[in-house]
Each structure stands twice: as structure tokens, then as C-alpha cells.
Design an enzyme around this catalytic site. Structure first.
Site, PDB file in Angstrom:
ATOM      1  CE  LYS A   1      -3.721   2.199   2.549  1.00 21.63           C
ATOM      2  NZ  LYS A   1      -4.672   2.077   3.654  1.00 21.63           N
TER       3      LYS A   1
ATOM      4  CE  LYS B   1      -6.277   1.836  -0.602  1.00 28.56           C
ATOM      5  NZ  LYS B   1      -6.719   1.980   0.728  1.00 28.56           N
TER       6      LYS B   1
HETATM    7  C1  PBG Z   1      -7.209   3.177   5.440  1.00 26.23           C
HETATM    8  C2  PBG Z   1      -7.627   3.173   4.018  1.00 26.23           C
HETATM    9  C3  PBG Z   1      -7.471   4.201   3.078  1.00 26.23           C
HETATM   10  C4  PBG Z   1      -8.061   3.746   1.897  1.00 26.23           C
HETATM   11  C5  PBG Z   1      -8.550   2.473   2.147  1.00 26.23           C
HETATM   12  N1  PBG Z   1      -8.259   2.133   3.457  1.00 26.23           N
HETATM   13  C6  PBG Z   1      -6.906   5.566   3.239  1.00 26.23           C
HETATM   14  C7  PBG Z   1      -5.465   5.743   3.434  1.00 26.23           C
HETATM   15  O1  PBG Z   1      -4.705   4.798   3.612  1.00 26.23           O
HETATM   16  O2  PBG Z   1      -5.039   6.899   3.460  1.00 26.23           O
HETATM   17  C8  PBG Z   1      -8.127   4.516   0.607  1.00 26.23           C
HETATM   18  C9  PBG Z   1      -9.132   4.028  -0.361  1.00 26.23           C
HETATM   19  C10 PBG Z   1      -9.364   4.923  -1.520  1.00 26.23           C
HETATM   20  O3  PBG Z   1      -8.667   5.933  -1.735  1.00 26.23           O
HETATM   21  O4  PBG Z   1     -10.270   4.598  -2.285  1.00 26.23           O
HETATM   22  N2  PBG Z   1      -8.293   2.945   6.315  1.00 26.23           N
END
Ligand code: PBG
Length: 332
Positions: free
Chosen positions: A204, A256
Site C-alpha cells: 500500500k 493499492k
Molecule cells: C485506510 C484506508 C485508506 C483507503 C482504504 N483504506 C486511506 C489511506 O490509507 O489513506 C483509501 C481508499 C481509496 O482511496 O479509495 N483505512
């Protein structure tokens, strides 16, 4: 340059032959896109009676507990693979206590949703503190304001137990704390929830494409997540994170965002033998929606092409805000 007198050589090999008709193109298509491969992220907000629009994500809303049930029933009817739930509490605090409270919005919503759809749809929940903390970080802070990895792990273990107790099928640890998958797996097993799967947000990245999501969850984050989420310059490190998560007990690993990271999706797919998911994030959604609203892009074609490309790169499962709509388009 070809001399005018020299006859043009006729191609011996003609890839276009297989592109001539829709039937031929379908026959040889390498990649499929099916509703069962799609997961719909859904937001549920405490203390509202009507859905609240998210301006940077046209078509996506913060659901009330009631309208959330309609959305999941529809997702099940469409044959989606699952839903990923995010909760937005009325009150946030430094430790994100609403995440652990059995009466917290996300835990209540899990029970509601499982009661509504039973086994017809895989119910997943985001396992992270950022929606619940008043500072907006994914973990608790040290006195000098750094995100405290190991203190956060203890809260993730409690959050995993609370979500499992609420009835979730799979938890999605997404905070990028080192060791989070092992801690969550052990907490689930020790609480007699060995059946609950871990879909780990493994690779991520600290991405600008999460921007609209911050509005979606009313995030209070100031600054960024660069001390825990990955540097976009690092592809090999994404593979390393995924391998670590498999070692720690992840049942599914996730990359992601998706579209800017298709190389990472492909590399992770080649490196692991568990299912690979990719999250087509809020900013990727917003870009297509914004361009389509201007008439600059063919919206439906762009949606299907985006999702197909993520599948082609190697994702078995795609999380996307277009899941329900794509399922409808695929039925035509
Ligand atoms: C964290 C989380 C995020 C997203 C999914 N889970 C935000 C981040 O890490 O800043 C982002 C999902 C998206 O942008 O569609 N709880």
C-alpha cells in the site's frame, strides 16, 4: 525508404484475423471480467438518516445503517464477490476507540450486513484506525507525534476480535504497521475465529490518489502517511511486503492503488500463490468520473477498460467503487 518499383511484401502472419468479428475476439480474449471478481467498498456513517453525497466521488455516498442494507442486498443480487465496509463514527479520539467498541458504527454495520446477506456475499471490513482517530493517522501516536507501530498492533488485535465477533467473513488490515498480519491472525485464532480470513493490504503506497477517500471518511489527517505507507518509487519492496504478509498468514494479498501500480500487481501475482487483490482507489475513480462529466471520455468504456486492465495485470479480485455498475454493464 521503399523503392516505387519494389512490390510490398504481403504479411505472412496476420494477427488481425482474430480481431475480425466479435465472436472471434471473444473466443481468444485472454482476460475475463466477472461480477464475482469485484468487491464494492461501502461507507457507513453514524448518526445520519439519509445518505450523504461525497462531492469528490460523484455517485458514491456515506450510507446510513438503513441504506447500507439496501446497497448490500443489491450487491448480492448482482452477484458481486463481496463488500468492503468502512465506518465513520460521530466522535473521534486519539486512540480510535470507536473501532474497538462493540457498539461502534463499523461493528454494528458488520452485524447488520451479515444478517441481511448471510453467506451470499463475502463481507469484509477495513481494519485500520484512521477513520476513528481525531488526528487521522492509522495508528496511535507517541508523545512526540510519531505513529507507534507496536502500540498500534495491540489495538489492531482488539479491532480484529471485535469485527470477528460482529460476524465478518474477512478482515482487511490496511494500516501498514509492521507485523500487523501476524498479530491479527493470532488474535483471531486465540478468540476462536480461525474461520475469519485475512485480506491484507500488503503493498500500500503513500498515494495522492487516496485524496477523495479522505473526504469520504471525514478524515482529519494533517500531513501524510509516508512513514508507514510505501514510497511510490519502490516496486520490489511491494513484492517483499506481500511475501512477508503471506508468511504471516495472509489469505489474500492486496496492492493499492491499482492503475499506477500494475507492475507491482504483476510482480506480486508472480511471487505468491495466494489470491491477489488490487484496489482501484478513490482518486482513480474520481479522475474518470470528472473527465466523463466534462464529456471528455466515454465513461462506461473507460470503467470496463480500467477494471479489465487491472485483471490483465494479474489481480484475481478488484476492489472498485464501480463494482455494482460494472456488474450491470457486464450483463448487457
Ligand atoms: C485506510 C484506508 C485508506 C483507503 C482504504 N483504506 C486511506 C489511506 O490509507 O489513506 C483509501 C481508499 C481509496 O482511496 O479509495 N483505512
Amino acid at each position: 525508404m521503399a523503392d516505387d518499383d519494389v512490390p510490398v511484401t504481403r504479411p505472412l502472419v496476420r494477427p488481425r484475423r482474430l480481431r475480425r468479428t466479435p465472436g472471434l475476439r471473444n473466443l481468444v480474449a485472454e482476460t475475463s471480467l466477472e461480477a464475482r471478481q469485484l468487491v464494492l467498498p461501502l461507507f457507513v456513517r453514524e448518526g445520519i438518516d439519509e445518505p450523504v453525497a461525497i462531492s469528490s466521488m460523484p455517485g458514491v455516498v456515506q450510507h446510513s445503517r438503513d441504506t447500507l442494507l439496501k446497497a448490500v442486498a443489491e450487491a448480492a443480487d448482482l452477484g458481486l464477490g463481496g463488500v468492503m465496509l468502512f465506518g465513520i463514527p460521530e466522535a473521534k479520539d486519539p486512540t480510535g476507540s470507536g473501532a474497538i467498541d462493540p457498539g461502534g458504527i463499523l461493528n454494528l454495520a458488520i452485524t447488520d450486513v451479515v444478517g441481511e446477506v448471510g453467506d451470499a456475499l463475502t463481507v469484509m471490513s477495513d481494519l485500520c484506525l484512521d477513520e476513528f482517530t481525531d488526528h487521522g493517522h492509522c495508528g496511535v501516536l507517541t508523545p512526540d507525534g510519531r505513529v507507534d507501530n507496536d502500540a498500534t498492533l495491540e489495538l489492531y488485535a482488539e479491532m480484529a476480535r471485535a469485527q470477528a465477533h460482529a460476524g465478518v467473513d474477512a478482515v482487511g488490515p490496511s494500516g501498514m504497521m509492521d507485523g500487523q498480519v501476524r498479530v491479527v491472525r493470532e488474535a483471531l485464532d486465540a478468540a476462536s475465529h480461525a474461520e475469519v480470513a485475512v485480506i491484507a493490504y500488503s503493498a500500500k503506497y503513500a498515494s495522492a490518489f487516496f485524496g477523495p477517500f479522505r473526504e469520504a471518511v471525514d478524515s482529519s489527517l494533517v500531513g501524510d502517511r509516508k512513514t508507514y505507507q510505501q514510497d511510490p518509487r519502490n516496486g520490489r519492496e511491494g513484492v517483499r511486503e506481500a511475501l512477508l504478509d503471506v508468511e504471516e498468514g495472509a489469505d489474500v494479498v492486496m496492492v493499492k492503488p491499482a492503475l499506477g501500480y500494475l507492475d507491482v500487481v504483476a510482480a506480486v501475482r508472480a511471487a505468491v500463490d495466494v489470491p491477489v487483490a488490487a484496489y482501484n482507489v478513490s482518486g482513480e475513480y474520481a479522475m474518470v468520473e470528472a473527465a466523463a462529466a466534462q464529456g471528455w471520455i466515454d465513461r462506461e468504456a473507460a470503467i470496463l477498460e480500467s477494471l479489465t486492465s487491472i485483471r490483465r495485470a494479474g489481480a484475481d479480485v478488484v476492489l472498485t467503487y464501480w463494482a455494482a455498475e460494472a456488474a450491470r454493464l457486464l450483463r448487457r
